[in-house]
Design a protein around this motif. Structure first.
Motif, PDB file in Angstrom:
ATOM      1  N   VAL A 100       0.859  -1.183   0.000  1.00  0.00           N
ATOM      2  CA  VAL A 100       0.000   0.000   0.000  1.00  0.00           C
ATOM      3  C   VAL A 100       0.896   1.235   0.000  1.00  0.00           C
ATOM      4  CG1 VAL A 100      -1.621   1.366   1.369  1.00  0.00           C
ATOM      5  CG2 VAL A 100      -1.968  -1.103   1.124  1.00  0.00           C
ATOM      6  N   ARG A 101       0.611   2.161  -0.899  1.00  0.00           N
ATOM      7  CA  ARG A 101       1.347   3.423  -0.976  1.00  0.00           C
ATOM      8  C   ARG A 101       0.582   4.483  -0.183  1.00  0.00           C
ATOM      9  NH1 ARG A 101       1.316   3.621  -5.798  1.00  0.00           N
ATOM     10  NH2 ARG A 101       3.448   3.081  -6.420  1.00  0.00           N
ATOM     11  N   PRO A 102       1.147   4.990   0.915  1.00  0.00           N
ATOM     12  CA  PRO A 102       0.423   5.986   1.721  1.00  0.00           C
ATOM     13  C   PRO A 102       0.214   7.298   0.964  1.00  0.00           C
ATOM     14  CG  PRO A 102       2.335   5.087   2.914  1.00  0.00           C
ATOM     15  CD  PRO A 102       2.468   4.665   1.480  1.00  0.00           C
ATOM     16  N   ASP A 103      -0.863   7.979   1.282  1.00  0.00           N
ATOM     17  CA  ASP A 103      -1.076   9.324   0.750  1.00  0.00           C
ATOM     18  C   ASP A 103      -0.209  10.338   1.495  1.00  0.00           C
ATOM     19  OD1 ASP A 103      -3.056   8.421  -1.058  1.00  0.00           O
ATOM     20  OD2 ASP A 103      -4.537   8.442   0.560  1.00  0.00           O
ATOM     21  N   ALA A 104       0.084  10.031   2.735  1.00  0.00           N
ATOM     22  CA  ALA A 104       0.948  10.887   3.553  1.00  0.00           C
ATOM     23  C   ALA A 104       1.645   9.997   4.574  1.00  0.00           C
ATOM     24  CB  ALA A 104       0.132  11.972   4.248  1.00  0.00           C
ATOM     25  N   GLY A 105       2.775  10.471   5.077  1.00  0.00           N
ATOM     26  CA  GLY A 105       3.512   9.696   6.056  1.00  0.00           C
ATOM     27  C   GLY A 105       4.385   8.643   5.406  1.00  0.00           C
ATOM     28  N   ARG A 106       4.988   7.789   6.239  1.00  0.00           N
ATOM     29  CA  ARG A 106       5.962   6.834   5.739  1.00  0.00           C
ATOM     30  C   ARG A 106       6.041   5.604   6.635  1.00  0.00           C
ATOM     31  NH1 ARG A 106       8.196   7.213   0.916  1.00  0.00           N
ATOM     32  NH2 ARG A 106       9.102   9.278   1.249  1.00  0.00           N
ATOM     33  N   ALA A 107       6.188   4.440   5.996  1.00  0.00           N
ATOM     34  CA  ALA A 107       6.540   3.222   6.716  1.00  0.00           C
ATOM     35  C   ALA A 107       8.047   3.063   6.632  1.00  0.00           C
ATOM     36  CB  ALA A 107       5.837   2.018   6.098  1.00  0.00           C
ATOM     37  N   ARG A 108       8.660   2.587   7.721  1.00  0.00           N
ATOM     38  CA  ARG A 108      10.108   2.443   7.751  1.00  0.00           C
ATOM     39  C   ARG A 108      10.514   1.099   8.349  1.00  0.00           C
ATOM     40  NH1 ARG A 108      12.594   7.239   6.616  1.00  0.00           N
ATOM     41  NH2 ARG A 108      11.293   9.099   6.771  1.00  0.00           N
ATOM     42  N   PHE A 109      11.650   0.603   7.867  1.00  0.00           N
ATOM     43  CA  PHE A 109      12.238  -0.628   8.375  1.00  0.00           C
ATOM     44  C   PHE A 109      13.714  -0.355   8.626  1.00  0.00           C
ATOM     45  CE2 PHE A 109      13.494  -5.258   7.293  1.00  0.00           C
ATOM     46  CZ  PHE A 109      13.512  -5.585   8.642  1.00  0.00           C
ATOM     47  N   ASP A 110      14.106  -0.382   9.899  1.00  0.00           N
ATOM     48  CA  ASP A 110      15.474  -0.029  10.288  1.00  0.00           C
ATOM     49  C   ASP A 110      15.868   1.353   9.768  1.00  0.00           C
ATOM     50  OD1 ASP A 110      16.088  -2.121  11.891  1.00  0.00           O
ATOM     51  OD2 ASP A 110      17.410  -3.137  10.481  1.00  0.00           O
ATOM     52  N   GLY A 111      14.905   2.268   9.771  1.00  0.00           N
ATOM     53  CA  GLY A 111      15.163   3.634   9.335  1.00  0.00           C
ATOM     54  C   GLY A 111      15.019   3.858   7.850  1.00  0.00           C
ATOM     55  N   ASP A 112      15.002   2.777   7.062  1.00  0.00           N
ATOM     56  CA  ASP A 112      14.869   2.914   5.609  1.00  0.00           C
ATOM     57  C   ASP A 112      13.396   3.009   5.222  1.00  0.00           C
ATOM     58  OD1 ASP A 112      17.625   2.737   5.094  1.00  0.00           O
ATOM     59  OD2 ASP A 112      17.549   0.545   5.190  1.00  0.00           O
ATOM     60  N   PRO A 113      13.031   3.949   4.357  1.00  0.00           N
ATOM     61  CA  PRO A 113      11.634   4.056   3.933  1.00  0.00           C
ATOM     62  C   PRO A 113      11.204   2.850   3.097  1.00  0.00           C
ATOM     63  CG  PRO A 113      13.003   5.570   2.684  1.00  0.00           C
ATOM     64  CD  PRO A 113      13.876   5.002   3.755  1.00  0.00           C
ATOM     65  N   ILE A 114      10.016   2.351   3.379  1.00  0.00           N
ATOM     66  CA  ILE A 114       9.429   1.273   2.576  1.00  0.00           C
ATOM     67  C   ILE A 114       8.626   1.954   1.477  1.00  0.00           C
ATOM     68  CG2 ILE A 114       7.892  -0.738   2.609  1.00  0.00           C
ATOM     69  CD1 ILE A 114       8.558  -0.990   5.628  1.00  0.00           C
ATOM     70  N   ASN A 115       9.232   2.058   0.300  1.00  0.00           N
ATOM     71  CA  ASN A 115       8.701   2.921  -0.752  1.00  0.00           C
ATOM     72  C   ASN A 115       8.309   2.097  -1.983  1.00  0.00           C
ATOM     73  OD1 ASN A 115       8.098   4.899  -2.579  1.00  0.00           O
ATOM     74  ND2 ASN A 115       9.993   6.063  -2.300  1.00  0.00           N
ATOM     75  N   PRO A 116       6.995   1.939  -2.248  1.00  0.00           N
ATOM     76  CA  PRO A 116       6.563   1.195  -3.438  1.00  0.00           C
ATOM     77  C   PRO A 116       7.026   1.813  -4.746  1.00  0.00           C
ATOM     78  CG  PRO A 116       4.744   1.496  -1.899  1.00  0.00           C
ATOM     79  CD  PRO A 116       5.860   2.380  -1.432  1.00  0.00           C
ATOM     80  N   ASP A 117       7.427   3.098  -4.728  1.00  0.00           N
ATOM     81  CA  ASP A 117       7.877   3.762  -5.951  1.00  0.00           C
ATOM     82  C   ASP A 117       9.319   3.415  -6.323  1.00  0.00           C
ATOM     83  OD1 ASP A 117       5.445   5.096  -6.335  1.00  0.00           O
ATOM     84  OD2 ASP A 117       6.026   6.663  -4.908  1.00  0.00           O
ATOM     85  N   ARG A 118      10.010   2.661  -5.465  1.00  0.00           N
ATOM     86  CA  ARG A 118      11.380   2.234  -5.747  1.00  0.00           C
ATOM     87  C   ARG A 118      11.431   0.706  -5.679  1.00  0.00           C
ATOM     88  NH1 ARG A 118      15.535   5.713  -2.280  1.00  0.00           N
ATOM     89  NH2 ARG A 118      16.968   4.674  -3.733  1.00  0.00           N
ATOM     90  N   PRO A 119      10.962   0.026  -6.742  1.00  0.00           N
ATOM     91  CA  PRO A 119      10.774  -1.428  -6.714  1.00  0.00           C
ATOM     92  C   PRO A 119      12.030  -2.223  -6.345  1.00  0.00           C
ATOM     93  CG  PRO A 119       9.755  -0.482  -8.665  1.00  0.00           C
ATOM     94  CD  PRO A 119      10.554   0.611  -8.030  1.00  0.00           C
ATOM     95  N   ALA A 120      13.189  -1.837  -6.872  1.00  0.00           N
ATOM     96  CA  ALA A 120      14.405  -2.606  -6.597  1.00  0.00           C
ATOM     97  C   ALA A 120      14.754  -2.553  -5.117  1.00  0.00           C
ATOM     98  CB  ALA A 120      15.560  -2.078  -7.441  1.00  0.00           C
ATOM     99  N   ARG A 121      14.684  -1.368  -4.535  1.00  0.00           N
ATOM    100  CA  ARG A 121      14.986  -1.229  -3.108  1.00  0.00           C
ATOM    101  C   ARG A 121      13.912  -1.901  -2.265  1.00  0.00           C
ATOM    102  NH1 ARG A 121      18.614   1.121  -0.206  1.00  0.00           N
ATOM    103  NH2 ARG A 121      18.204   1.955   1.867  1.00  0.00           N
ATOM    104  N   LEU A 122      12.663  -1.814  -2.702  1.00  0.00           N
ATOM    105  CA  LEU A 122      11.564  -2.447  -1.972  1.00  0.00           C
ATOM    106  C   LEU A 122      11.747  -3.959  -1.939  1.00  0.00           C
ATOM    107  CD1 LEU A 122       8.843  -2.290  -0.518  1.00  0.00           C
ATOM    108  CD2 LEU A 122       7.728  -2.323  -2.763  1.00  0.00           C
ATOM    109  N   ARG A 123      12.192  -4.556  -3.046  1.00  0.00           N
ATOM    110  CA  ARG A 123      12.420  -6.001  -3.061  1.00  0.00           C
ATOM    111  C   ARG A 123      13.471  -6.401  -2.034  1.00  0.00           C
ATOM    112  NH1 ARG A 123      11.747  -5.508  -8.676  1.00  0.00           N
ATOM    113  NH2 ARG A 123      13.992  -5.233  -8.979  1.00  0.00           N
ATOM    114  N   GLY A 124      14.524  -5.597  -1.930  1.00  0.00           N
ATOM    115  CA  GLY A 124      15.558  -5.892  -0.950  1.00  0.00           C
ATOM    116  C   GLY A 124      15.029  -5.852   0.473  1.00  0.00           C
ATOM    117  N   LEU A 125      14.161  -4.878   0.769  1.00  0.00           N
ATOM    118  CA  LEU A 125      13.569  -4.786   2.101  1.00  0.00           C
ATOM    119  C   LEU A 125      12.618  -5.939   2.355  1.00  0.00           C
ATOM    120  CD1 LEU A 125      12.879  -0.940   2.355  1.00  0.00           C
ATOM    121  CD2 LEU A 125      14.551  -2.247   3.657  1.00  0.00           C
ATOM    122  N   ARG A 126      11.845  -6.300   1.334  1.00  0.00           N
ATOM    123  CA  ARG A 126      10.888  -7.404   1.502  1.00  0.00           C
ATOM    124  C   ARG A 126      11.590  -8.728   1.782  1.00  0.00           C
ATOM    125  NH1 ARG A 126       6.494  -6.301  -3.332  1.00  0.00           N
ATOM    126  NH2 ARG A 126       5.154  -4.836  -2.186  1.00  0.00           N
TER     127      ARG A 126
END
Length: 260
Positions: free
Chosen positions: A59-85
């Motif tokens: 889910v892509r928030p309209d505002a705010g941010r989800a974070r994992f170990d300080g890194d943003p969980i960002n659906p707009d950056r698929p490669a980085r998101l895969r690494g976090l997942r």
């Protein structure tokens, strides 16, 4: 480790007669303590599953941010998101097993995709089979050949096969009959204690939340009403809704015990 910072999510209303959006999450901030099980609970539509899906990046928030170990969980950056997942384990509602794959093939999907060492993976599988009390003979059966409880154990093993740092579960026991559910609740509590991982669990059952999670987040209409232990919810409710919710759940349990 995992946190939501001021997350808001709105969806268009499905009815043409309504123009106002549906607020799924309303400025939600939750910090999930490392190596602790936290339960998200509340009435249907309160936003608990949306919160979990935001943590996974679905889910892509309209505002705010989800974070994992300080890194943003960002659906707009698929490669980085895969690494976090790949650092997360995720169990969706009803398990989500692939019906054309055996239990073993379902469990080993991600380790094989990540090309993890075969010997290490085999040892990991043996450990998970023992941990979840799953019969080894069932590994080569298809999901349709397994019981509901066994399918949930396979889904859990699949989420844990790559040894993730955190585990997220969306009502993993919701579709099971009461006896199997009680059995799995006991096993899950032991598994969480053994793994010592950060666990976020969505449930609609307060008794289940109290049994499995020392930390409970009660939600209503997309906002956090109270983040506390079960005892604090009972003894020091933050607002009348908390007291009413606890009373309704305990009354339902007493009614079921009376008719049993």
């Amino acid at each position: 480790m995992l946190r939501l910072d001021g997350v808001t999510k709105r969806y268009p209303h499905r009815s043409k007669r309504h123009t106002h959006p549906v607020v799924a999450l309303d400025d939600v901030s939750i910090a999930f303590e490392p190596a602790t099980t936290t339960a998200l609970i509340g009435p249907s539509g309160c936003g608990k599953s949306t919160a979990l899906r935001t943590l996974v990046g679905l889910v892509r928030p309209d505002a705010g941010r989800a974070r994992f170990d300080g890194d943003p969980i960002n659906p707009d950056r698929p490669a980085r998101l895969r690494g976090l997942r790949h650092r997360l384990g995720y169990v969706i509602q009803d398990g989500g097993l692939f019906p054309h794959l055996t239990a073993r093939q379902n469990i080993l999907l991600l380790p094989r995709h990540l090309r993890l060492d075969a010997d290490d993976t085999a040892r990991r599988l043996d450990h998970l089979v023992e941990l979840t009390r799953f019969p080894k003979a069932g590994l080569d059966r298809f999901p349709s050949e397994l019981s509901g409880g066994q399918r949930q154990r396979v889904a859990l093993m699949r989420a844990l096969a790559h040894d993730p740092e955190a585990l997220l579960l969306d009502e993993p026991l919701g579709a099971l009959d009461p006896l199997i559910r009680a059995d799995l609740q006991t096993d899950l509590k032991a598994i969480f204690a053994d793994l010592k991982k950060t666990v976020v669990l969505v449930t609609h059952d307060l008794a289940e939340a109290a049994f499995l999670a020392p930390s409970i987040v009660l939600m209503r209409e997309g906002r956090v009403v109270q983040h506390a232990s079960y005892r604090e919810l009972v003894e020091r409710p933050a607002e009348p809704f908390v007291r009413d919710f606890v009373t309704a759940q305990t009354s339902r349990l007493r009614a079921l015990e009376t008719t049993a």
